[in-house]
Design an enzyme around this catalytic site. Structure first.
Site, mmCIF file in Angstrom:
data_model
loop_
_atom_site.group_PDB
_atom_site.id
_atom_site.type_symbol
_atom_site.label_atom_id
_atom_site.label_comp_id
_atom_site.label_asym_id
_atom_site.label_seq_id
_atom_site.Cartn_x
_atom_site.Cartn_y
_atom_site.Cartn_z
ATOM 1 N N ASP A 854 -20.867 12.602 44.662
ATOM 2 C CA ASP A 854 -20.770 12.013 43.379
ATOM 3 C C ASP A 854 -19.784 12.455 42.598
ATOM 4 O OD1 ASP A 854 -22.758 10.228 41.763
ATOM 5 O OD2 ASP A 854 -22.164 12.055 40.464
ATOM 6 N N LEU A 855 -19.133 11.546 42.000
ATOM 7 C CA LEU A 855 -17.789 12.139 40.865
ATOM 8 C C LEU A 855 -18.060 12.866 39.725
ATOM 9 C CD1 LEU A 855 -15.132 9.331 41.712
ATOM 10 C CD2 LEU A 855 -15.344 11.535 42.935
ATOM 11 N N ASP A 897 -19.727 5.472 41.582
ATOM 12 C CA ASP A 897 -18.827 6.625 41.962
ATOM 13 C C ASP A 897 -19.309 7.444 42.990
ATOM 14 O OD1 ASP A 897 -20.929 7.231 40.332
ATOM 15 O OD2 ASP A 897 -19.773 8.665 39.157
#
Length: 1011
Positions: A854-855, A897
């Site tokens: 996960d960004l 994302d």
């Protein structure tokens, strides 16, 4: 219930109603005046017999049971495993005790007048007895107050004290049973909520705040349960195009009002999670009010992928409908009763009916009895055996026209694989069949005439050496038809040695000088017999002057030669010999006057002998043909021989085409022309039919290629040239291998040839290559062409370019399995890759890692710079992370994302950690997006299989949990899922379940603690 209230207060409201009923039922017995149940914070939960909100009487340590006190009050804590979850207070009435005491006193006073001493003694004993039972009631009440519901008061008799004891026992038993039921109900309800596949939230409709949520809601709304509780659900709703500010909340309230009115409401809404992921959800809203608060339960089902699939399915169905409606071939779909389900426009035009008229109509209404049997037998093969088949049926359309049609039939199955009918591609081959029949008949007549006249024919390709003979040519050479392959050298070897060079010289001269030739020579047949033959030939040339074909005849003239010799000696037999010659026979002088002719010439010209003797030979022809006939006569006298074609005109206007062969001889010292004419009416008709067939061949919209049995291309049409890029000259003489793409296996071609050998046809799809190297897909039908004896002579292939259809199909498959933005595998393809990786790890006994990425900070990029910049950043990071992985690893984007990486064939954990570090560096490096330099990081959650021996869903869930641990630990790092810790949590949960079950079975005691 109190445990549930401590964990999820809003959901515990569902259990308050049953407790209220237990209290009300317990108070029906004598002695209990009220009940009051409080949670651990002192908040009123449930009660009966005492107004809610009104202060309760103070509980005394030593209850007073004097006549002034109408009840005594008891309080007890509710505890499990030394953990207090609430308290219970209730009152016991002393009214029955006082009434009993008063009655006894009155009776004692009456008796005292009789025997005062005895009364005193009885009163003393009675008081002791009463005080002893009251003490037992007091002790039992204190035990109940301490949470011991298994205490019983044993007072024998049927008086008020005994009834109070019995009522007390019933109360404690009922409370114990109800608490056990409530515990079971609570466990079942909570399990259902926690394991529900949909996101579920409970909303306080008055405050419009979320009061409870299950784990699926945390995943759907992309935030923790703590972040959900206390907030409004409207923050996740995306306003519609026509919804003004505040309209979303008003819409939510309207749906809740409908739920309170008893309606089960289902709506669709677009939502946005806390991290920006957008989705389409189906929302179900139900009334969950408990009497104190107005509550609703909202269930959210993510239907984003389902909607996309439905839209894709609609587009695909429309595409297939367009193909069905606009196909050039007829398409007929029937049920198991042979009635029409659907028919396309081409079939309706063929049968001269409308699409409405043919729907539901039996196919047997278009065939006679004989063809009905053919159709019944063949359709049974398709619908009962479940195999495709090809066959010919004669149909009669609504106009009464007979149509010969080729059916290529396949079974029609439902979603369960059951055969519910069949569909067939129908091609009208009426013209082709008529042409084939006519050609066959012409050939049979020609072969018969050749056999009668002992005239052989041959067709030779000088460039390739390919040579074809008719059966009579074989017989003239003393060979069985088809016994050996025809060849020029074989033919030349049969010619007498003295005549061989002269014949070969004439053939070579014809190839170079572009002139036909005629040679008389002797043939030595197999077996030694010798015959005299007359051999003629004519050559066809290409535009570049190259000889492409030589056609000729070989005629046994042994008899004719013998006749000529005998005629020189015995002129009396001349007419007999002349009449024996097939066709017309004639002899003319240099002026064109007839000297001799047979009766056939008289019959064709419809003239008498005298009239013919007085007629110039050229006058028997049409005016436009006379110049070439005169020239042919002159050429014969000049060169010694000539051939010509012309139509003899009868007296009554009939015209009969003939092929004439003339030769100059010396007779009685002067030159004369002796010739024969062969009626070529049938040949001319066959040529006309061939020209018509050639027109159809050249103008067909399908590509057509004809080969001989050796696979050498004999002819192609214009459509073939257009599709493949090869001209006719480039293709003829080659084999179809010039189109080979290399995409079909040897087994594919072996199956095709097996079908041609067994069935006489093959139908399917294949990939070929154009002249420019471009690949194309084609739908092809190959048929074996056989002669009258059933021997294969040629192969005819009809094909259609379906490259565009195949490319569209590949695009649909790509859309279904890959992310539209990044081109990475989507959730569907990820699931397939993950299952394959698990199977491979088990088979090879290696490690496999599932990484959930996960960004960090991506939402701020979207909010600050817009979604277009965010999309550019996702594309750049996807490419960078893909380069950081090994060959064979999978990088997928489920959405937003978030990314999932599957690392296969790992030997050690250290090997996995090297890739994880590369991923962190790839995500954290600055990225140039337009004129901006953006920087984010990534949090990685990792689980290793088979250390974590779960299924695909469990591995993804564990990696997701580990990712959240990485975020909580400070982000820009990875965290390995701890299998042992997860097992410990499971053991603790099982222990609590064991304690509850033990309480139900009375197999363990709960330790109580004083208030």
């Amino acid at each position: 219930m109190l445990l549930n209230a401590a964990i999820a207060p809003s959901m515990a409201q569902l259990d308050y109603g049953p407790i209220q009923g237990v209290f009300a039922q317990s108070r029906r017995g004598d002695g209990v005046t009220y009940f009051a149940l409080f949670d651990k914070s002192g908040k009123w939960v449930a009660g009966d017999g005492w107004p809610a909100g009104t202060p309760l009487p103070k509980v005394r340590v030593h209850p007073d049971v004097s006549s002034e006190t109408r009840r005594f009050d008891v309080e007890m804590p509710i505890a499990i495993d030394n953990q207090i979850y609430g308290r219970l207070q209730f009152g016991l009435s002393t009214e029955f005790l006082h009434a009993t005491r008063t009655k006894l006193v009155r009776e004692s006073i009456a008796i005292a007048f009789i025997e005062i001493a005895l009364s005193i003694l009885l009163l003393t004993l009675l008081g002791a007895w009463l005080m002893r039972h009251l003490a037992r009631l007091e002790a039992a009440s204190l035990a109940v107050g301490q949470g011991r519901f298994d205490v019983e008061v044993n007072i024998e008799g049927a008086d008020e004290i005994a009834r109070v004891g019995q009522a007390f026992n019933r109360m404690t038993g009922e409370i114990k049973a109800r608490l056990a039921d409530l515990g079971k109900s609570e466990a079942r309800f909570r399990t259902l909520i926690e394991r529900a596949p949909d996101a579920i939230v409970v909303i306080d409709a008055d405050a419009q705040r979320i009061v409870d949520a299950n784990p699926r809601a945390e995943s759907l709304f992309e935030c923790s349960r703590q972040e959900l509780l206390g907030g409004g659900i409207e923050r996740f709703y995306i306003p519609g195009p026509s919804e003004a500010a505040g309209a979303v909340l008003e819409r939510i309230r309207e749906v809740q009002r409908r739920a309170f009115a008893g309606e089960s409401v289902v709506v669709e809404r677009r939502l946005r999670g806390a991290r920006g992921r957008e989705l389409l959800a189906e929302v179900r809203v139900d009334d969950l009010s408990d009497g104190n608060r107005r509550l609703v339960r909202a269930s959210y089902t993510d239907i984003t992928e389902r909607k996309r699939a439905e839209e894709s399915l609609r587009e695909s169905e429309q595409f297939l409908r367009d193909i069905f409606s606009n196909a050039a071939e007829g398409i007929w779909v029937i049920d198991t009763g042979r009635c029409t389900i659907r028919a396309n426009r081409a079939l309706c035009d063929m049968l001269a009916v409308s699409e409405e008229d043919i729907r539901g109509r039996s196919i047997y209404s278009f065939v006679d009895d004989r063809n009905a049997r053919i159709f019944s037998d063949r359709s049974a093969i398709t619908q009962e055996a479940g195999t495709g088949t090809s066959y010919e049926v004669e149909l009669t359309n609504s106009l009464g026209n007979k149509l010969t049609c080729l059916f290529n039939s396949s079974p029609l199955r439902d979603a369960g694989g059951r055969i519910v009918g069949s569909f067939a591609v129908v091609n009208d081959i009426t013209v082709r069949k008529a042409t084939e029949d006519e050609l066959r008949k012409t050939k049979e007549r020609y072969d018969l005439a050749a056999a009668i006249g002992k005239v052989g024919t041959w067709d030779w390709n000088p460039a390739t050496g390919a040579l074809a003979w008719n059966d009579e040519t074989f017989r003239l050479l003393g060979l069985e038809p088809g016994a050996v392959p025809p060849g020029y050298e074989l033919f030349l070897a049969q010619v007498h040695a003295d005549d061989r060079e002269r014949l070969d010289r004439g053939v070579r001269a014809a190839l170079t000088e572009r002139a036909p030739y005629a040679v008389e020579c002797r043939i030595v047949k197999h077996g030694g017999a010798e015959i005299a033959c007359y051999i003629t030939g004519v050559v066809e040339f290409a535009d570049d002057g190259r000889a492409t074909r030589m056609l000729g005849t070989i005629q046994d003239i042994t008899e004719r030669k013998r006749t000529e010799l005998e005629a020189a000696a015995q002129r009396a037999f001349r007419e007999t010999l002349v009449e024996s010659i097939p066709g017309v026979f004639y002899a003319i002088d240099t002026g064109g006057r007839f000297l001799l002719f047979n009766n056939n010439l008289l019959a064709v010209t419809q003239r008498t002998t005298a009239e013919l003797m007085a007629t110039d030979a050229a006058a028997l022809f049409d005016e436009d043909e006379r110049p070439q006939i005169v020239a042919a006569i002159a050429r014969t006298f000049a060169e010694g021989h000539a051939e010509a074609e012309g139509s003899l005109v009868g007296r009554h206007g009939s015209r009969t085409p003939f092929y004439f062969t003339g030769r100059r001889i010396e007779f009685e010292g002067r030159p004369i022309l002796v010739g024969t004419g062969i009626d070529i009416s049938e040949r001319k008709q066959a040529e006309a039919r061939l020209q018509l067939a050639a027109s159809v061949f050249s103008q067909a919209r399908e590509g057509i290629v004809i080969t001989d049995t050796g696979g050498v291309i004999v002819d192609v049409n214009e459509t073939f040239c257009h599709i493949t890029g090869y001209s006719r000259e480039e293709a003829v003489g080659q084999t179809p291998r010039i189109l080979k793409s290399g995409r079909q296996s040897k087994e594919f071609y072996a199956e095709m040839w097996r079908s041609l050998a067994d069935k006489g046809h093959w139908y399917g799809e294949m990939w070929n290559r154009k002249k420019n190297g471009e690949l194309y897909a084609e739908l092809i039908n190959v048929t074996v062409v056989r002669d009258a004896r059933g021997v294969a002579r040629n192969y005819v292939a009809l094909f259609t370019d379906i490259t565009a259809m195949k490319e569209h199909q590949q695009q649909l498959e790509h859309i279904a399995h890959y992310d539209a933005l990044t081109g990475l595998p989507n959730r569907v393809l990820l699931a397939d890759r993950l299952h394959q990786a698990i199977a491979q790890a088990r088979r090879r006994e290696t490690l496999m890692a599932v990484v959930y990425l996960d960004l960090d900070g991506f939402k701020e990029v979207n909010d600050s710079h817009g979604h277009e910049t965010g999309d550019g950043l996702l594309i750049a990071l996807s490419q960078r992370m893909k380069e950081a992985l090994r060959e064979g690893d999978t990088l997928a984007r489920p959405g937003g994302d978030e990314f999932v990486i599957v690392l296969a064939d790992l030997t050690t954990v250290a090997e996995c950690e090297i890739v994880l570090v590369r991923l962190l560096h790839a995500a954290a490096a600055p990225a140039q997006i337009g004129d901006r330099v953006l920087k984010v990081s990534a949090s990685l959650g990792v689980t290793l299989f088979p250390i974590d021996d779960g299924d695909a869903d469990s591995l993804l869930r564990h990696a997701d949990q580990a990712m959240y641990q990485a975020k909580q630990a400070g982000k820009n790092r990875y965290h390995l899922f701890d299998v042992d810790q997860d097992a410990a949590v499971s053991i603790r949960r099982e222990s609590l379940d064991h304690i509850r079950r033990a309480l139900d079975r009375r197999s363990s005691c709960c330790t109580t603690s004083p208030r």
